[in-house]
Write a protein that holds these residues in place. Structure first.
Motif, short mmCIF file in Angstrom:
data_model
loop_
_atom_site.label_atom_id
_atom_site.label_comp_id
_atom_site.label_asym_id
_atom_site.label_seq_id
_atom_site.Cartn_x
_atom_site.Cartn_y
_atom_site.Cartn_z
N ALA A 215 -65.61 55.64 -10.05
CA ALA A 215 -65.86 54.23 -10.45
C ALA A 215 -64.91 53.28 -10.03
O ALA A 215 -65.28 52.12 -9.58
CB ALA A 215 -65.87 54.36 -11.82
N PHE A 216 -63.78 53.67 -9.85
CA PHE A 216 -62.88 52.61 -9.16
C PHE A 216 -63.00 52.43 -7.89
O PHE A 216 -63.03 51.21 -7.47
CB PHE A 216 -61.21 53.25 -9.46
N ILE A 217 -63.44 53.65 -6.93
CA ILE A 217 -63.63 53.07 -5.73
C ILE A 217 -64.81 52.36 -5.54
O ILE A 217 -65.12 51.27 -4.61
CB ILE A 217 -63.90 54.51 -4.86
N ALA A 218 -65.86 52.62 -6.52
CA ALA A 218 -67.17 51.89 -6.43
C ALA A 218 -66.87 50.16 -6.68
O ALA A 218 -67.51 49.27 -5.99
CB ALA A 218 -68.18 52.15 -7.55
N ILE A 219 -66.06 50.20 -7.69
CA ILE A 219 -65.53 48.76 -7.92
C ILE A 219 -64.87 47.89 -6.61
O ILE A 219 -65.06 46.93 -6.56
CB ILE A 219 -64.64 48.76 -9.01
N ARG A 220 -63.94 48.61 -5.93
CA ARG A 220 -63.25 48.16 -4.80
C ARG A 220 -64.21 48.09 -3.67
O ARG A 220 -64.30 46.80 -3.15
CB ARG A 220 -62.36 49.31 -4.35
N ASP A 221 -65.23 48.77 -3.49
CA ASP A 221 -66.36 48.58 -2.36
C ASP A 221 -67.05 47.26 -2.87
O ASP A 221 -67.56 46.64 -1.78
CB ASP A 221 -67.28 49.80 -2.31
N ASP A 222 -67.69 46.95 -3.96
CA ASP A 222 -68.44 46.24 -4.41
C ASP A 222 -68.80 46.09 -5.92
O ASP A 222 -69.46 46.68 -6.61
CB ASP A 222 -70.18 46.52 -3.71
N GLU A 223 -68.31 44.98 -6.35
CA GLU A 223 -68.17 44.95 -7.98
C GLU A 223 -69.68 44.63 -8.45
O GLU A 223 -69.86 45.04 -9.45
CB GLU A 223 -67.24 43.65 -8.25
N VAL A 224 -70.48 43.98 -7.59
CA VAL A 224 -71.91 43.68 -8.11
C VAL A 224 -72.57 44.95 -8.04
O VAL A 224 -73.34 45.19 -9.03
CB VAL A 224 -72.57 42.68 -7.14
N ALA A 225 -72.53 45.57 -7.13
CA ALA A 225 -73.42 46.94 -6.90
C ALA A 225 -72.92 47.96 -8.10
O ALA A 225 -73.70 48.84 -8.74
CB ALA A 225 -73.13 47.73 -5.76
N ALA A 226 -71.47 48.12 -8.08
CA ALA A 226 -71.00 48.69 -9.33
C ALA A 226 -71.57 48.64 -10.71
O ALA A 226 -71.79 49.29 -11.55
CB ALA A 226 -69.50 48.73 -9.20
N GLU A 227 -71.45 47.24 -10.94
CA GLU A 227 -71.90 46.69 -12.23
C GLU A 227 -73.50 47.07 -12.35
O GLU A 227 -73.90 47.47 -13.43
CB GLU A 227 -71.76 45.33 -12.42
#
Length: 274
Positions: A215-227
Motif C-alpha cells: 500500500a505504501f508503494i502504491a501511494i508513492r507511485d500514484d496517489e489517485v490510483a491508490a485511493e
C-alpha cells in the motif's frame, strides 16, 4: 514461481551473510581491544544503518519527503538516558537543578545485575521509540496534509523546535536543560549494536513485503490510483510516518549508548543528512 524461489534464495543468502558477520564480530571482540576504532565504526554504522533504512520506508517506499529524523532521534536518546541513569548518580548529573524529577532507573527496577541491565536497557530503547512514535502521531495530523518540499520544511522545522525545547531551562529537572545527560549504562559491544540493528531492519523489510508495504508503494507511485483501489491515504501516510519515527527513536537511544553522553545541541539538522 521462479520469482518466489529467487526471493527465498536471496533471503537465505542475506541471513547467512548477517550471521557470518555477527560471528566475525564476536571473534574480533575476543581477539582485539574493544576500544579499537573498528568497533567504534561498527557501532555507529549499525545505528545509522537502522535510521537510514527506517527513513527509506517513508522517503523511498511511501514517497513522502521528511527531514525530521534528528528530532525523533533526540526523543529516543533523551528517553533512554533519562530512564537509565542510576539513582545514585542523578544528583551529580542534575546538580544545577538539585536533582532529577525522575527518581528511578529501569535497570534498578529490574533488580540490577546483568539481567536487570539488559532488560532495563531494552525497555528504555523500546520506550524511546514509543515516545517518538507518539509525538509523530501528534504532529502528523496537520503536517502530513502537506506534500513535497513543504512537508520537508515542516518536519525540518519541527526537529529544530524540538531541539530548542529540550534546552528550555524550565524542563531542566527532566532534560537537564542545555547540559549533558551522562552516567547511563551501555549494553554490550559492537555485536549488541549489530544484532539490535539487524533485528529492527529485518522487521522493516518484513513490513515492506507485507500488504501495508505494498500500500505504501502504491501511494508513492500514484496517489489517485491508490485511493481508487480503496487505500486510505491519510491512514497509511500517518502509519508510515509513525513507524519510521519509532525506529528513529530506537536509533536515537542506541546513538546515546554509543556517544556516552546526550546533549540536545548534538541533534542538529545535519544529523538527518548524515
Amino acid at each position: 514461481m521462479l520469482n518466489e524461489k529467487k526471493s527465498k534464495r536471496g533471503t537465505v543468502i542475506a541471513l547467512l551473510c548477517a550471521l557470518a558477520l555477527l560471528a566475525l564480530v564476536i571473534l574480533l571482540e575476543n581477539t582485539m581491544k574493544p576500544t579499537g576504532m573498528l568497533f567504534t565504526v561498527l557501532k555507529k554504522g549499525a545505528v545509522y544503518a537502522l535510521v537510514a533504512v527506517s527513513m527509506n520506508l517513508l522517503n523511498g517506499f511511501t514517497g513522502l519527503f521528511s527531514l525530521g529524523q534528528a528530532g525523533f532521534m533526540l526523543l529516543g536518546a533523551y528517553t533512554y538516558a533519562i530512564l537509565t541513569i542510576p539513582t545514585a548518580d542523578r544528583e551529580a548529573v542534575y546538580y544545577l537543578y538539585n536533582g532529577s524529577a525522575v527518581n528511578f532507573s529501569l535497570p534498578e527496577l529490574f533488580g540490577g545485575g546483568a539481567v536487570g541491565l539488559v532488560l532495563g536497557v531494552l525497555l528504555a530503547l523500546f520506550l524511546g521509540g514509543c515516545v517518538a512514535a507518539a509525538v509523530a502521531w501528534l504532529i502528523g495530523l496537520p503536517v502530513l496534509r502537506l506534500k513535497s518540499d513543504y512537508l520537508a520544511i515542516a518536519t525540518l522545522g519541527f526537529a529544530e523546535i524540538l531541539r530548542a525545547f529540550f534546552q528550555w531551562n524550565a524542563l531542566g529537572p527532566i532534560t537537564n536543560g542545555s547540559n549533558l545527560l551522562k552516567s547511563y549504562p551501555e549494553i554490550g559491544g559492537a555485536f549488541a549494536y549489530l544484532l539490535l540493528a539487524g533485528i529492527f531492519i529485518a522487521m522493516i523489510i518484513l513490513l515492506v513485503n507485507s500488504t501495508y508495504g505494498r500500500a505504501f508503494i502504491a501511494i508513492r507511485d500514484d496517489e489517485v490510483a491508490a485511493e481508487a483501489m480503496g487505500i486510505n491515504l491519510a491512514k497509511h501516510k500517518r502509519m508510515a510516518f509513525i513507524i519510521i519515527s519509532f525506529f528513529a527513536g530506537v536509533g536515537g537511544g542506541m546513538l546515546a549508548m554509543y556517544m556516552g553522553a546526550v546533549q540536545a545541541l548534538s541533534f542538529k539538522s545535519t544529523m538527518t543528512y548524515e
